[in-house]
Design a protein around this motif. Structure first.
Motif, mmCIF file in Angstrom:
data_model
loop_
_atom_site.group_PDB
_atom_site.id
_atom_site.type_symbol
_atom_site.label_atom_id
_atom_site.label_comp_id
_atom_site.label_asym_id
_atom_site.label_seq_id
_atom_site.Cartn_x
_atom_site.Cartn_y
_atom_site.Cartn_z
ATOM 1 N N GLU A 42 18.254 -2.977 -0.978
ATOM 2 C CA GLU A 42 16.975 -3.637 -0.793
ATOM 3 C C GLU A 42 16.819 -4.794 -1.770
ATOM 4 O O GLU A 42 17.394 -4.783 -2.855
ATOM 5 C CB GLU A 42 15.803 -2.664 -0.935
ATOM 6 N N PHE A 44 13.651 -7.960 -2.846
ATOM 7 C CA PHE A 44 12.278 -8.412 -2.683
ATOM 8 C C PHE A 44 12.289 -9.910 -2.482
ATOM 9 O O PHE A 44 13.042 -10.638 -3.137
ATOM 10 C CB PHE A 44 11.437 -8.002 -3.890
ATOM 11 N N TYR A 52 7.506 -9.401 -0.219
ATOM 12 C CA TYR A 52 8.046 -8.638 0.896
ATOM 13 C C TYR A 52 9.273 -7.873 0.433
ATOM 14 O O TYR A 52 9.988 -8.313 -0.458
ATOM 15 C CB TYR A 52 8.454 -9.573 2.044
ATOM 16 N N ARG A 53 9.526 -6.742 1.069
ATOM 17 C CA ARG A 53 10.716 -5.950 0.771
ATOM 18 C C ARG A 53 11.626 -5.961 2.000
ATOM 19 O O ARG A 53 11.199 -5.630 3.106
ATOM 20 C CB ARG A 53 10.322 -4.514 0.442
ATOM 21 N N ARG A 55 14.974 -4.237 3.374
ATOM 22 C CA ARG A 55 15.887 -3.144 3.059
ATOM 23 C C ARG A 55 16.778 -2.824 4.253
ATOM 24 O O ARG A 55 16.419 -3.064 5.402
ATOM 25 C CB ARG A 55 15.145 -1.894 2.616
ATOM 26 N N THR A 65 9.156 -5.416 5.170
ATOM 27 C CA THR A 65 7.793 -4.941 5.044
ATOM 28 C C THR A 65 7.064 -5.740 3.987
ATOM 29 O O THR A 65 7.675 -6.256 3.051
ATOM 30 C CB THR A 65 7.729 -3.438 4.701
ATOM 31 N N LYS A 66 5.749 -5.805 4.131
ATOM 32 C CA LYS A 66 4.914 -6.514 3.175
ATOM 33 C C LYS A 66 4.401 -5.539 2.143
ATOM 34 O O LYS A 66 4.138 -4.408 2.390
ATOM 35 C CB LYS A 66 3.745 -7.180 3.888
#
Length: 66
Positions: A42, A44, A52-53, A55, A65-66
């Protein structure tokens, strides 16, 4: 009118006579996930002040995802 498909300016066959969607002339870059993740599962990403991430799942899919 013939049954042959019409050729749009974008080179796509059209059977309905409708105009093709606008084609963007901007070129996109391709970033490889291996370069983004750099051996990690993952990372960022900061975008316009939001974090946001990104992964990689155990099945090799990417989730942002936020």
């Amino acid at each position: 009118m013939s049954d042959e498909p019409q050729r749009s300016s974008a080179g796509q066959d059209r059977h309905d006579g409708a105009q093709p969607a606008a084609v963007s002339t901007r070129r996109s870059s391709t970033l490889h996930s291996r370069d983004l993740l750099a051996g990690q599962h993952e990372v960022f990403i900061e975008h316009r002040g939001a974090l946001y991430r990104l992964r990689e799942t155990s099945q090799g899919k990417l989730i942002l995802t936020k």
